[in-house]
Design an enzyme around this catalytic site. Sequence first.
Site, short mmCIF file in Angstrom:
data_model
loop_
_atom_site.label_atom_id
_atom_site.label_comp_id
_atom_site.label_asym_id
_atom_site.label_seq_id
_atom_site.Cartn_x
_atom_site.Cartn_y
_atom_site.Cartn_z
CB CYS A 51 -0.93 0.05 1.22
SG CYS A 51 -1.70 -1.53 1.61
CB CYS A 54 -0.57 4.07 -4.18
SG CYS A 54 -0.23 3.19 -5.71
CG HIS A 55 -2.61 4.69 -0.24
ND1 HIS A 55 -3.70 5.43 -0.64
CD2 HIS A 55 -2.80 3.44 -0.73
CE1 HIS A 55 -4.52 4.64 -1.35
NE2 HIS A 55 -4.00 3.43 -1.42
CG MET A 92 -7.32 0.07 -4.62
SD MET A 92 -6.69 0.66 -3.07
CE MET A 92 -7.15 -0.72 -2.04
CG HIS A 332 4.72 7.88 -10.43
ND1 HIS A 332 4.60 7.42 -9.14
CD2 HIS A 332 4.69 6.78 -11.21
CE1 HIS A 332 4.50 6.09 -9.15
NE2 HIS A 332 4.56 5.69 -10.41
CG HIS A 374 1.87 5.02 -14.86
ND1 HIS A 374 2.45 3.93 -15.47
CD2 HIS A 374 2.29 4.99 -13.56
CE1 HIS A 374 3.17 3.27 -14.57
NE2 HIS A 374 3.09 3.89 -13.40
FE1 DHE Z 1 6.13 1.21 -10.72
C1 DHE Z 1 8.54 2.46 -12.81
C2 DHE Z 1 6.72 3.70 -8.53
C3 DHE Z 1 3.33 0.31 -9.01
C4 DHE Z 1 5.98 -1.67 -12.48
N1 DHE Z 1 7.37 2.80 -10.68
C5 DHE Z 1 8.29 3.16 -11.66
C6 DHE Z 1 8.95 4.36 -11.26
C7 DHE Z 1 8.44 4.71 -10.04
C8 DHE Z 1 7.46 3.73 -9.68
C9 DHE Z 1 8.84 5.89 -9.20
C10 DHE Z 1 10.01 5.10 -12.05
C11 DHE Z 1 11.38 4.57 -11.74
C12 DHE Z 1 12.47 5.25 -12.56
O1 DHE Z 1 12.31 5.39 -13.78
O2 DHE Z 1 13.48 5.65 -11.97
N2 DHE Z 1 5.15 1.91 -9.07
C13 DHE Z 1 5.59 2.93 -8.30
C14 DHE Z 1 4.70 3.12 -7.20
O3 DHE Z 1 4.87 3.91 -6.25
C15 DHE Z 1 3.52 2.27 -7.43
C16 DHE Z 1 2.37 3.16 -7.91
C17 DHE Z 1 3.00 1.53 -6.21
C18 DHE Z 1 3.98 0.65 -5.52
O4 DHE Z 1 3.71 0.23 -4.41
O5 DHE Z 1 5.04 0.35 -6.06
C19 DHE Z 1 4.02 1.40 -8.56
N3 DHE Z 1 4.84 -0.39 -10.76
C20 DHE Z 1 3.77 -0.57 -9.98
C21 DHE Z 1 3.11 -1.81 -10.26
O6 DHE Z 1 2.06 -2.25 -9.68
C22 DHE Z 1 3.85 -2.47 -11.35
C23 DHE Z 1 2.96 -2.57 -12.58
C24 DHE Z 1 4.33 -3.87 -11.00
C25 DHE Z 1 5.11 -3.91 -9.73
O7 DHE Z 1 6.35 -3.84 -9.83
O8 DHE Z 1 4.51 -3.99 -8.69
C26 DHE Z 1 4.98 -1.47 -11.57
N4 DHE Z 1 7.07 0.53 -12.36
C27 DHE Z 1 6.91 -0.71 -12.89
C28 DHE Z 1 7.82 -0.88 -14.00
C29 DHE Z 1 8.54 0.32 -14.12
C30 DHE Z 1 8.06 1.18 -13.06
C31 DHE Z 1 7.92 -2.13 -14.87
C32 DHE Z 1 9.64 0.66 -15.13
C33 DHE Z 1 9.05 1.04 -16.45
C34 DHE Z 1 10.12 1.34 -17.46
O9 DHE Z 1 9.95 0.91 -18.61
O10 DHE Z 1 11.09 2.02 -17.11
#
Ligand code: DHE
Length: 529
Positions: A51, A54-55, A92, A332, A374
């Site tokens: 959680c 996001c929160h 969510m 983000h 996003h």
């Molecule tokens: Fe991510 C990138 C944060 C949920 C998969 N994610 C990022 C980045 C951030 C971030 C800050 C950029 C990093 C960078 O470029 O330096 N993501 C978060 C969250 O805070 C969030 C909303 C909730 C959490 O608890 O993490 C979140 N993210 C997810 C998912 O649910 C995803 C789909 C699967 C997972 O890992 O849980 C997910 N995030 C990804 C992926 C990237 C990403 C695959 C990189 C994408 C790319 O092509 O660079």
Amino acid sequence: MSRVKVLPPLVAGVAAALLLATGAQAAKMAPVPKLTKAEFTKAQHTYFDRCSGCHGALRQGATGPNITPAKTRLKTLKSLKNILYNGTDGGMPGWGKDGFMTHAEIDLMARYVQNTPPAPPEWGMKAIKKSWKVHVPVSKRPTRPPRRNWKNYFGVVERDAGNVVIIDGDTKEVLNVIKSGFAVHILRTSSTGRYMYAIGRDGKATMMDMWASPPNLVAEIKTGIDARSIDTSKFKGFEDSYAVVGNYWPPHYVIMKGDTLEPLKIVGTRGYTYDTNEYHPEPRVASIVASHNAPEWVLNLKETGVVLLVDYSKLSDGTITETKINAERFLHDGGWDSTKRYFLVAANARDTISVIDTVTRKLVKNIKVGTKPHPGRGANWVDPKYGRVWATVHLGEGLVSIISTDPSKPYAWTVVREWELGGNSLFIKTHPNSRYVYCDNTINPKKSNVLTIFDQKRPDADPVEITFKKKVVHMEFNKKGNEVWISLWDKAGEVVVIDDKTHKIKKRIKGLRMPTGKFNVYNTTHDIY
Ligand code: DHE
């Protein structure tokens, strides 16, 4: 400007609305539910794992709404459980419905969020140093690259298993499965591509050597308790010198030696919001990119809306210099434009893309786009009418916003085109050798198994849709740009390799557990997307 069949936007912040109460309800705050010590500890861990991203650790909200007891006690336990079980249209996840939490866990989390959030522990240099391990010293590593086409290797994240699977992009063979941090989030490479770095949600950074046969784990370190981003120094003269991790908790970034992950410096990010100048106890480091124009990293601070340009050129004296650029709150993810001068970052809870010029070191513009942009790192191509563009998808609506990135054009830094997308989405991707733009629809329950393909050269044509049996998430190209790899996101998941020209399936790489992000060594090194 053309807008092709845009869906009516979903109500902004549906999740927020669900957790906010009417005046009548406000009179009746629910009593604070009792939790045993064991229940509280369990819920605290689940909250961090599922959680807080996001929160926020302190629950003050960012991508997701504020869920401090002042809000959650205005809801009944029943409605909180319903949200936790089924998720919301605002993005969510349905933790129960999707099989990640049992009814008992949902019940516990509903009661937990009506309790006051505990202050998470700090994690300083002593703890960081203690966690640091070099598995293969520099002197024991290969001195030349392997015979294979290692620049076409892919690192594939197996999220729930906490693994990075290294796959040869030419032969599609799994070369190694490397244990990494909990729920690894992203992979990035060193400036030469030789090393691949993973960051786990638990703040654990792992470093893998692509020259080893098979590629192996060479170092690891726990930089904090909760993290999402990692990158390396890429400016001339500093190639492969440093790595940096941005933490969600504690709110700080940690700079390490690029070849061993030895920790060198921790810098806190607590500070004031860019607009209202209010102190924020938890400005989390969201995306990080290495500048190609200066010895700097671009660090995006979520809650304060500040972009930091962190100059690492004097780090040998222990000095770093920060330039603070006011952008927009809740920064983000983001990516470069095709010239790698401008960084476009989503302030997703403000429906904005902020553009940072890394040469003049200024904010170019805050651009309003759809609901909760996003982009991942976004996608760059040349539009037949508008020239160079970069695009983002949205968590909150099925829409692709296409922004002109050519400063010589009168419409530069405006949305020049919009494409309707069947579903709320997570990622978009293309490659300079491809004429197509690929989008997932992961967040829309009715379309989550669909890959949507737009034609750059026929921007007004209807997109092609490919339907799979499982949720589609995240796309990545091979080095040549003639294959796109997608993840089918499931406990019994797979990576499907699609021919970019024919859109036919070339290969299914099966037996992967919750494969999420895929990172091609060459494309990641050169920021190709
Ligand atoms: Fe991510 C990138 C944060 C949920 C998969 N994610 C990022 C980045 C951030 C971030 C800050 C950029 C990093 C960078 O470029 O330096 N993501 C978060 C969250 O805070 C969030 C909303 C909730 C959490 O608890 O993490 C979140 N993210 C997810 C998912 O649910 C995803 C789909 C699967 C997972 O890992 O849980 C997910 N995030 C990804 C992926 C990237 C990403 C695959 C990189 C994408 C790319 O092509 O660079």
